[in-house]
Design an enzyme around this catalytic site. Sequence first.
Site, PDB file in Angstrom:
ATOM      1  N   HIS A   3       0.820  -1.206   0.000  1.00  0.00           N
ATOM      2  CA  HIS A   3       0.000   0.000   0.000  1.00  0.00           C
ATOM      3  C   HIS A   3       0.858   1.262   0.000  1.00  0.00           C
ATOM      4  CE1 HIS A   3      -4.255  -1.557   0.963  1.00  0.00           C
ATOM      5  NE2 HIS A   3      -3.535  -2.539   0.446  1.00  0.00           N
ATOM      6  N   ASP A  34       7.854   5.364  -0.402  1.00  0.00           N
ATOM      7  CA  ASP A  34       8.422   6.513   0.296  1.00  0.00           C
ATOM      8  C   ASP A  34       7.959   6.626   1.743  1.00  0.00           C
ATOM      9  OD1 ASP A  34       5.778   7.210  -0.036  1.00  0.00           O
ATOM     10  OD2 ASP A  34       6.165   9.013  -1.236  1.00  0.00           O
ATOM     11  N   ASN A  87      -7.501   1.518   3.384  1.00  0.00           N
ATOM     12  CA  ASN A  87      -6.620   1.444   4.543  1.00  0.00           C
ATOM     13  C   ASN A  87      -7.318   1.560   5.881  1.00  0.00           C
ATOM     14  OD1 ASN A  87      -4.486   1.273   2.727  1.00  0.00           O
ATOM     15  ND2 ASN A  87      -3.972   3.452   2.848  1.00  0.00           N
ATOM     16  N   HIS A 123      -1.602 -13.125  -0.869  1.00  0.00           N
ATOM     17  CA  HIS A 123      -2.851 -13.489  -0.205  1.00  0.00           C
ATOM     18  C   HIS A 123      -2.871 -14.944   0.240  1.00  0.00           C
ATOM     19  CE1 HIS A 123      -5.445  -9.919  -1.844  1.00  0.00           C
ATOM     20  NE2 HIS A 123      -4.480  -9.541  -1.032  1.00  0.00           N
TER      21      HIS A 123
END
Length: 320
Positions: free
Chosen positions: A68, A76, A96, A195
């Site tokens: 993510h 970053d 999220n 997954h």
Amino acid sequence: MGSVCNDFLLVAAVVWVVVCSGGAQAQLSPAFYATTCPNLQGVIRSVMTQAVGRDPRMGASILRLFFHDCFVNGCDASVLLDDTPTMIGEKNAMGNANSLRGYEVIDAIKSRVEAACRSTVSCADILALAARDAVTLLGGPSWKVPLGRRDARTASKAAANANLPPASDNIGNLIARFTSKGLSLRDLTALSGAHTVGAARCSSFRPHVYRDANVDPGFAMFRRRICPTSGGDSNLSPLDPTSPNRFDVSYYRDLMARRGLLHSDQELFNGGPADNLVRLYSSNGGAFNRDFAAAMVKMGNIGPLTGSAGEIRLNCRRAN
């Protein structure tokens, strides 16, 4: 999003990955901290071993944090930034909120790293190394992680909402999203194999088990017991019920049996372009491990900040 180049140069037995960032080339190297923080990887491995030992699902959570992060403005560490009065960050984006976890593990690693090597190692690199260790601790492959990223000073909820693939994506949308990051169909299919560990919330898989036709009826019936038509949004189900805490190829075998938990999972084996790769990985763990490791390196090279760009955060939750 910076584009990703596919040039790999072997220099003095060290893999240097050439990436494009802001029109200028910058190099990431597994040996980036060899002299400035020589014990870095041991420190991270120690904290990750404790965290995954306490809660195996945490390995999947750290791996997901890295995904993510990289998919939103590059790798970053922007996903780790808390909101401020002047910035709405990524933590509460649609993909999220009430879902990402593991921030406290990264905090613990950062604290240990700062004690050993003050103001030297970025949160972005810590997350990349922790994700690799998460995979290996759960029985998956290892790889050399190119290092030298720096940390973003800002984050964007809007960018996260625009870039993170939702569970409702079809194969065409998935391919388009990954292609936009410089990732191929093979990368998409291999990275989806993450997954094989972890769990998903009822709100993510409810539409698939109630509405989609390409689901094994028995599998759907059991998931409906966990996930009612209304309420229970936070109820969890393993993404790979066969071996939820083991990094293996059973995820792909589940897909072939129409037991993918998410709509986007089952799209990888639904008469489309990824079917043959799913078949390959389901029966060839070596091929999956190689392709997954290569795809992780490739994804880790999406739009890094290097040189004088960004900063080395002292606290991963806030800019300096």
